[in-house]
Design a protein around this motif. Structure first.
Motif, PDB file in Angstrom:
ATOM      1  N   PHE A  24       0.875  -1.173   0.000  1.00  0.00           N
ATOM      2  CA  PHE A  24       0.000   0.000   0.000  1.00  0.00           C
ATOM      3  C   PHE A  24       0.915   1.226   0.000  1.00  0.00           C
ATOM      4  O   PHE A  24       1.474   1.596   1.018  1.00  0.00           O
ATOM      5  CB  PHE A  24      -0.897  -0.032   1.241  1.00  0.00           C
ATOM      6  N   THR A  25       1.119   1.819  -1.176  1.00  0.00           N
ATOM      7  CA  THR A  25       2.130   2.857  -1.341  1.00  0.00           C
ATOM      8  C   THR A  25       1.709   4.181  -0.704  1.00  0.00           C
ATOM      9  O   THR A  25       0.527   4.402  -0.404  1.00  0.00           O
ATOM     10  CB  THR A  25       2.426   3.096  -2.828  1.00  0.00           C
ATOM     11  N   VAL A  26       2.699   5.068  -0.516  1.00  0.00           N
ATOM     12  CA  VAL A  26       2.428   6.393   0.045  1.00  0.00           C
ATOM     13  C   VAL A  26       1.430   7.139  -0.836  1.00  0.00           C
ATOM     14  O   VAL A  26       0.500   7.784  -0.336  1.00  0.00           O
ATOM     15  CB  VAL A  26       3.741   7.195   0.189  1.00  0.00           C
ATOM     16  N   GLY A  27       1.619   7.050  -2.158  1.00  0.00           N
ATOM     17  CA  GLY A  27       0.688   7.718  -3.071  1.00  0.00           C
ATOM     18  C   GLY A  27      -0.734   7.211  -2.916  1.00  0.00           C
ATOM     19  O   GLY A  27      -1.686   8.007  -2.915  1.00  0.00           O
ATOM     20  N   GLU A  28      -0.879   5.892  -2.779  1.00  0.00           N
ATOM     21  CA  GLU A  28      -2.215   5.312  -2.587  1.00  0.00           C
ATOM     22  C   GLU A  28      -2.807   5.756  -1.251  1.00  0.00           C
ATOM     23  O   GLU A  28      -4.008   6.048  -1.157  1.00  0.00           O
ATOM     24  CB  GLU A  28      -2.129   3.788  -2.652  1.00  0.00           C
ATOM     25  N   GLN A  29      -1.978   5.815  -0.223  1.00  0.00           N
ATOM     26  CA  GLN A  29      -2.448   6.253   1.095  1.00  0.00           C
ATOM     27  C   GLN A  29      -2.985   7.673   1.027  1.00  0.00           C
ATOM     28  O   GLN A  29      -4.042   7.986   1.604  1.00  0.00           O
ATOM     29  CB  GLN A  29      -1.309   6.167   2.121  1.00  0.00           C
ATOM     30  N   GLN A  30      -2.237   8.559   0.329  1.00  0.00           N
ATOM     31  CA  GLN A  30      -2.667   9.953   0.206  1.00  0.00           C
ATOM     32  C   GLN A  30      -3.975  10.059  -0.579  1.00  0.00           C
ATOM     33  O   GLN A  30      -4.861  10.845  -0.225  1.00  0.00           O
ATOM     34  CB  GLN A  30      -1.569  10.774  -0.471  1.00  0.00           C
TER      35      GLN A  30
END
Length: 209
Positions: free
Chosen positions: A175-181
């Protein structure tokens, strides 16, 4: 009298495991205090480096408070075996805080503790006793640096990619940082299924329609 242990039902076991999964997914991943490691296929909840730094400091403060309570109540020196085989880093932090306290009333406890622990710990205890007896100047810089580090840990780290466990297939997925944002901006909760299972679920929905 030995108390008979009650066997958990399958439903109870499944409920406990699901609750643990929820704790890891929400408490651990979102707060970064906890993590999950696998022993074979068995998941284990563990502290992250940040979480253990905070918890270790808190446990040491509780141990010192216990000593202060015993001293105030004028209780005899306890059996110090309860400190043996504890985490070495935590024990060394405890000794550092004892030195920083400059409290000679701890010396009887330290003397008893020194008799029962391992060689390296005994040496550290001996140095602590000597520091208290000689009224050695306290290194307040070290204490301030430690407190600063704890405060930084409590505020949190920069966002990072995390691994989540799929509730459908049981596999872990990134679960990437971009997806989290993106999820945060949309007000979504963290995904419970991996991309493959999400795609399969979407396909099934279209087929049903």
């Amino acid at each position: 009298m030995t108390q008979e242990k009650k066997q958990l039902s399958e439903a109870d076991i499944r409920a406990i495991l699901r609750a643990a999964d929820e704790l890891i997914a929400v408490g651990g991943r979102r707060l970064l205090f906890l993590d999950i490691e696998y022993s074979g296929k068995l998941p284990m909840i563990v502290f992250t480096e940040r979480g253990w730094e905070i918890e270790r400091d808190q446990m040491v403060d509780e141990l010192l408070q216990e000593w202060d309570d015993w001293l105030a109540a004028e209780k005899p020196v306890p059996d110090m075996h309860y400190l043996k085989d504890r985490n070495r880093g935590m024990i060394l932090l405890l000794l550092d805080k004892i030195k920083e306290s400059n409290n000679e009333r701890y010396i009887p406890y330290l003397n008893e503790w020194e008799k029962i622990d391992y060689k390296k710990v005994r040496a550290a205890i001996r140095r602590t006793i000597q520091a208290l007896e000689s009224d050695e100047p306290v290194d307040l810089d070290a204490a301030r640096e430690r407190n600063t580090s704890i405060q930084q840990a409590l505020r949190g780290f920069e966002p990072r990619d995390v691994w989540l466990k799929c509730w459908e297939c049981g596999e872990r997925f990134l679960f990437t940082v971009g997806e989290q944002q993106f999820y945060k901006q949309k007000g979504f909760v963290d995904p419970k299924r991996c991309p493959s299972c999400r795609a399969k679920r979407d396909d099934d929905i279209w087929i049903d329609d």
